[in-house]
Design an enzyme around this catalytic site. Sequence first.
Site, short mmCIF file in Angstrom:
data_model
loop_
_atom_site.label_atom_id
_atom_site.label_comp_id
_atom_site.label_asym_id
_atom_site.label_seq_id
_atom_site.Cartn_x
_atom_site.Cartn_y
_atom_site.Cartn_z
N THR A 431 0.83 -1.19 0.00
CA THR A 431 0.00 0.00 0.00
C THR A 431 0.88 1.25 0.00
O THR A 431 2.10 1.16 0.09
CB THR A 431 -0.97 -0.07 1.20
OG1 THR A 431 -1.65 -1.31 1.15
CG2 THR A 431 -1.97 1.03 1.25
N ASP A 473 -9.36 -9.40 2.51
CA ASP A 473 -9.53 -8.65 3.77
C ASP A 473 -10.87 -8.98 4.43
O ASP A 473 -11.13 -8.61 5.57
CB ASP A 473 -9.45 -7.13 3.52
CG ASP A 473 -8.02 -6.61 3.59
OD1 ASP A 473 -7.09 -7.41 3.83
OD2 ASP A 473 -7.82 -5.39 3.39
N GLY A 529 -1.08 -2.87 6.41
CA GLY A 529 -2.10 -3.80 6.90
C GLY A 529 -2.62 -3.32 8.25
O GLY A 529 -2.79 -2.12 8.49
N1 GLU Z 1 -5.61 -4.16 2.49
C1 GLU Z 1 -5.16 -3.39 3.62
C2 GLU Z 1 -6.26 -2.54 4.18
O1 GLU Z 1 -7.07 -2.08 3.47
C3 GLU Z 1 -4.00 -2.54 3.29
C4 GLU Z 1 -2.83 -3.36 2.92
C5 GLU Z 1 -1.54 -2.97 3.52
O2 GLU Z 1 -1.34 -1.82 3.89
O3 GLU Z 1 -0.68 -3.83 3.62
O4 GLU Z 1 -6.32 -2.34 5.34
#
Ligand code: GLU
Length: 633
Positions: A431, A473, A529
């Site tokens: 991200t 997620d 995450g």
């Molecule tokens: N999919 C994650 C979220 O929306 C973000 C992924 C990440 O930052 O590694 O919280």
Amino acid sequence: MPLLAAVAASLAVGACSLAEPGAPPPVVRTASAPNPAFTGGVVATSEPEAATAAAAVLDAGGNAIDAAVAALLALAVVEPQSSGIGGGGFMMIHLADSGETIAIDFRETAPAAASPAMFGDADFAIASTSGIAVGVPSALAGLAAALERWGTMSLAAALEPAIRLAADGFVVGPRLGDSIEAGVRAGGRLAHEPGNPAYDEARRVFAPQGRPPAAGTRLVQPQLAATLKAVAARGVGAFYDCADESGVARALIAAQRAHRRGRPELAGRMTCADLAATAAVGPTLRAPLTGDYRGAVVRTMPPPSSGGLCLMQMLAMVERFPLDDGAAGFGFGAADTLNVMMDAMRLCFADRARWMGDTDGRPDLPVSGLIDPAYVGRRAASCPDPDPADDAYCLLPGQRLAMVRAGDPRPEAGQWRPAALPRDGDGGNETTHVSIVDRWGNIVTATATIESLWGSGLMVPGHGFVLNNQLTDFNLRPTASAADGTFDPGANDVGPGRRPRSSMAPTILFVRDAAGRERPVAAYGSPGGATIITTVFAITLNLIDHGMTLQAAIDAPRLSLTGAAAAATTAIEAGFAAATLSRLAALGYRFAAPAPIGSVQAVTVDPLTGRQAGGADARRRGTVIGLQPAPAP
Ligand code: GLU
């Protein structure tokens, strides 16, 4: 000291060097250089090319929204392992004129044909690298809508830097090289299903010799350039409309039907109608979650993010401790401070696992209950008579909560007993995050993602972009249960059109001036995450409690506990005192080997002088560019 003055003091950036009219071009600095102050706008991104693109937009008279869109599109080219037009994100905008703050949700959605048990018995590794994990990409629809409503430039103009970077190429830096290396390694996301075109494509583009391009190589992405040019020419329909001559949408639908070998049930379920609906409906505009912390106003991302809810819960839980007071055993990095921070994290992650998810169409999910002061107070400040059997805990330094379970924030709370312990939160450091302030004081802070490093590993053949794996997620197995004693609302179960629970938490901090008017002072966010939540929490404490300058707040070591279970391990960075960690270990905390957590890009505005500054994270290639005042006309 009153909060306004205190915050102004901690944001003060020392001797400032505002240039005269006709000043030299923008100053580029890396994360750890001294921080000058600006009034012509500041951008902070995780890659220098994106910062340059955004700064050029500001320099040419664009506003923060224009610059943010240009930066995020440029990141789609230079940081394709982390975000892109095959993904989604969240953006917080603060408008200087109206004083409004708006949360823009362009999170990917589950297709209309999605269902709670669609992952079957597949484990994360298999599910997350199959088309079933691909959410309807919403990035382009979201960015185009933000630009149209609050920007000043056309989508075609905002796409220009990205198109240039894709068509002319850019020099592959060490981070992209490392990401490619990690991707093609056995088990990596670019290593699956040789011979299948949707899996081969990313290898063909990023690792044509089976390894990352040599240092100094220019990576040219002509197919991505063609896709972006089609969007510049005909608008987002060139991406979302299966009838468009670009063929992008049809190829996307075909690519997400790919799946891991022998698992046809894991083919993606997205259709042309899902893409068309995303373009037609656009992003969802939401009211930010708003709360007070020690007199400052915190505005952050509401559901489908769990980030804002958890941030608000944790701030409320630690507010009764004098975290700034070294004499009382607190202060940055002190055992007592880390102790209460970690247990606040555990309490929030227990609630997160049970109660947090996409609340659209789910009035049964208790958003306001979760941050209700009475509820949070009962959860974590119920000394001296805590009742762990009933979800109330005595959060105190010098002890570690023995067993942490979800509470019941519903108005009719107390009708059931929590059952299973929630699983640990998801990790990762993918991200990307961008923060920008313009010369008028408009602010954008945005997190964009394709979820895992290289998303699903699927790339749309011939069109140059990677597809997200955001749907993992969601709960891989539905958790909804009405059974007596084990009630679970299935807050994060898959459903048609639902958005998977996120951790992303772009946040803006305000202080009130003497007239009670709110003034924005800092905007920040991070990838990582579930560690996003604890990173944003730490930055907030560093700025407000520990009085750090922005860059010091970013550079300071972090720790992150994203699971409530007794055995949950705290991720930690190097830099905390060994004696402190030993004290905490004696209380029962377990620490993982040190590794970087998050990547914060942030801007600040001094509420007294209006001077702007930026901070970026050396954990990646964080870059700040500040602009001097515009020359007089
Ligand atoms: N999919 C994650 C979220 O929306 C973000 C992924 C990440 O930052 O590694 O919280």
